[in-house]
Design a protein around this motif. Structure first.
Motif, mmCIF file in Angstrom:
data_model
loop_
_atom_site.group_PDB
_atom_site.id
_atom_site.type_symbol
_atom_site.label_atom_id
_atom_site.label_comp_id
_atom_site.label_asym_id
_atom_site.label_seq_id
_atom_site.Cartn_x
_atom_site.Cartn_y
_atom_site.Cartn_z
ATOM 1 N N THR B 344 37.297 30.999 33.322
ATOM 2 C CA THR B 344 36.443 31.214 34.500
ATOM 3 C C THR B 344 36.058 32.679 34.617
ATOM 4 O O THR B 344 36.607 33.540 33.930
ATOM 5 C CB THR B 344 37.156 30.837 35.810
ATOM 6 O OG1 THR B 344 38.104 31.871 36.110
ATOM 7 C CG2 THR B 344 37.836 29.505 35.735
ATOM 8 N N THR B 345 35.140 32.955 35.531
ATOM 9 C CA THR B 345 34.721 34.335 35.756
ATOM 10 C C THR B 345 35.365 34.911 37.009
ATOM 11 O O THR B 345 34.985 35.979 37.464
ATOM 12 C CB THR B 345 33.195 34.406 35.930
ATOM 13 O OG1 THR B 345 32.844 33.600 37.066
ATOM 14 C CG2 THR B 345 32.477 33.874 34.714
ATOM 15 N N TYR B 346 36.315 34.211 37.607
ATOM 16 C CA TYR B 346 36.815 34.724 38.897
ATOM 17 C C TYR B 346 38.314 34.607 39.120
ATOM 18 O O TYR B 346 38.803 35.057 40.162
ATOM 19 C CB TYR B 346 36.049 34.061 40.050
ATOM 20 C CG TYR B 346 36.408 32.613 40.295
ATOM 21 C CD1 TYR B 346 35.832 31.606 39.531
ATOM 22 C CD2 TYR B 346 37.308 32.248 41.290
ATOM 23 C CE1 TYR B 346 36.142 30.275 39.748
ATOM 24 C CE2 TYR B 346 37.626 30.920 41.522
ATOM 25 C CZ TYR B 346 37.038 29.946 40.753
ATOM 26 O OH TYR B 346 37.361 28.633 40.960
ATOM 27 N N THR B 347 39.067 34.029 38.190
ATOM 28 C CA THR B 347 40.509 33.911 38.420
ATOM 29 C C THR B 347 41.248 35.103 37.812
ATOM 30 O O THR B 347 40.876 35.590 36.757
ATOM 31 C CB THR B 347 41.045 32.615 37.797
ATOM 32 O OG1 THR B 347 40.639 32.560 36.426
ATOM 33 C CG2 THR B 347 40.532 31.402 38.521
ATOM 34 N N GLY B 348 42.290 35.546 38.487
ATOM 35 C CA GLY B 348 43.045 36.704 38.024
ATOM 36 C C GLY B 348 44.463 36.347 37.621
ATOM 37 O O GLY B 348 44.961 35.265 37.922
ATOM 38 N N MET B 349 45.100 37.291 36.947
ATOM 39 C CA MET B 349 46.416 37.027 36.372
ATOM 40 C C MET B 349 47.489 36.736 37.432
ATOM 41 O O MET B 349 48.293 35.819 37.255
ATOM 42 C CB MET B 349 46.846 38.214 35.518
ATOM 43 C CG MET B 349 48.137 37.970 34.768
ATOM 44 S SD MET B 349 48.487 39.240 33.556
ATOM 45 C CE MET B 349 48.860 40.620 34.599
#
Lengths: 96, 385
Positions: B344-349
């Protein structure tokens, strides 16, 4: 689209900001905007922790725990240990 | 090979995990080099103070389109490269803009197509056939590589100005201030999407908020699904084998008939679960409830099973097996949906880590329990015989 609320590791120290605007230029989610010659965080939950702002802030006003957000890499590092990396060879014997 | 000389004068690029360029001159030529490739988009060369620079076309041929399809769907992407270095678009002068890009051919192709009608320079970094954003995250589209490539291409002799235009997403790996210090070149981060470059240039190099925002449209998500489905389906034969063994196993040995007819519903449900997790969830992403991907997948998994049960109740497993199915398959769908966070272009670690802490133990519990239920079911049927 937004991911989980209140989980992001982004930290911003407004006092260190010199107003160069780099963070606004590099953030792909519009997390920063300029207000009275200083950067301001609009919505922390929009941050995806890519790390572009922190890397490019010359005044070290921004820190974020950047890294790959891919589950497979994180599961592997949970089980095997070590740094999570999305192997660039998803398939096949890639050289790198 | 002339490039290597300049790499050496800059000092060896950082000894990171990549195999290329770590041990000096010889290895750089051997494994990642694409020098033998004929680059069909090159149509001659332009003369510069630093020697001839290959000139490229801005149009696509059918082989470029076919290459895009192949690299979007499988491992071909890892070999889809252009040679790193400087290229010319149109009839560029020492005053023309320099656009920096990756050497993943699809990325390179999208950029050159966006530069139609312009006179410009294109500097392709060696990102080992990875797109700008992922390579920047990995550090290959990075400060070190850019600084090295600038001197290897003798850019300061080719152009009179000292400005580079980088794709915005390259900012994840490139420290603009550091580049300025080391090379004298000023970095401007251009639009996220190459297709916005003409408007960006016309607008006096100012980005609109739209140009600097990444989106994740239905089409964007659809394009990614082959790479979600393919790896999952590659593992499917192992699942099928396990199911057939489990169902075929009888006191009298492994019976093919039992394996096939007993296992068939499970085999079908396995495919449904994969489809729900690796295709339906990504495509319907904003419409599936919850922000957590594990929960999104769970919802889709239960929904897919319920739909199938309603449509074909006689085919659907009954009793303990039904319970096992409702435990195992939504967990599988959830797992596959969670994998999509990597694309995705919006999920973070931090968020993914948080999800995994709960999800991974739940997946183990669900699959373990469902296997126990299948075994219990087998004992039940044996006793009745």
């Amino acid at each position: 689209m937004k991911y989980l609320a209140n989980t992001v590791s982004l930290a911003y120290d407004e006092n260190r900001c010199e107003g160069c605007g780099r963070c606004v230029e590099v953030c792909p989610h519009g997390v920063f905007e300029m207000e009275a010659r200083r950067a301001k965080v609009t919505d922390r939950d929009k941050c995806m922790e890519c790390g572009a702002c922190a890397l490019n802030c010359e005044f070290k006003a921004i820190t974020v725990n950047a890294g790959v957000g891919c589950a497979a890499a994180l599961i592997n590092s949970m089980i095997i240990g070590g740094e999570p990396t999305c192997g660039c060879g998803d398939s096949g014997p890639a050289c790198c | 090979m002339q490039e290597i000389k300049f790499i050496k004068t800059e000092g060896t690029p950082n000894g990171s995990s990549s195999c290329c360029g770590t041990s000096g001159q010889e290895s750089a030529a051997s494994c990642c080099s694409t020098t033998s490739q004929v680059q069909s988009f090159v149509i001659g060369s332009v003369t510069t103070a630093a020697g001839p620079v290959p000139k490229i076309v801005t149009t696509w041929t059918s082989s470029d389109t076919w290459g895009m399809v192949r690299s979007r769907s499988g491992g071909y992407r890892m070999r889809y490269t252009v040679e790193p270095g400087l290229y010319a678009v149109g009839e560029p002068t020492p005053d023309s803009d320099v656009f920096v890009t990756a050497n993943y051919k699809l990325t390179f192709d999208i950029l050159r197509r966006s530069l139609a009608g312009m006179n410009a320079w294109v500097l392709a970094l060696d990102t080992k056939s990875i797109n700008v954003w992922c390579a920047a995250g990995k550090g290959t589209f990075g400060t070190e590589e850019l600084a090295t490539r600038i001197s290897a291409a003798r850019l300061s002799e080719v152009v009179a100005h000292r400005k580079l235009i980088l794709p915005q997403l390259g900012a994840v790996g490139v420290n603009a201030a550091e580049i300025r210090k080391r090379t004298g070149f000023r970095v401007a981060f251009g639009p996220v999407e190459a297709r916005d470059i003409p408007a960006y240039v016309r607008g006096n190099y100012k980005k609109t908020p739209e140009m600097r925002t990444i989106r994740f449209s239905l089409l964007d998500r659809m394009i990614l699904t082959p790479m979600e489905l393919n790896p999952a389906l590659q593992k499917y034969p192992w699942f099928a084998l396990a199911v057939l063994l489990l169902f075929g196993f009888q006191p009298s040995g492994i019976l093919f008939r039992d394996a096939f007819f007993g296992g068939l519903p499970f085999l079908a449900l396995g495919l449904v679960a994969v489809f729900a997790g690796a295709f339906l969830t990504p495509v319907l992403l904003p419409f599936v409830p919850f922000r957590s991907f594990a929960l999104k997948g769970l919802v889709m998994g239960v929904a897919a099973l319920a739909a199938l049960e309603a449509a074909a109740p006689s085919f659907f497993p009954a009793g303990l097996m039904r319970l096992a199915a409702y435990l195992l398959f939504p967990a599988l769908t959830s797992y596959l949906a969670l994998q999509f966070t990597g694309a995705t272009t919006y999920t973070g670690m931090s968020g993914v880590k948080k999800e995994l802490k709960l999800a991974v133990p739940a997946y183990f519990a669900a699959s373990g329990l469902s296997v126990l239920l299948v075994i219990a079911h087998k004992f039940q049927t044996w006793r009745m015989q």
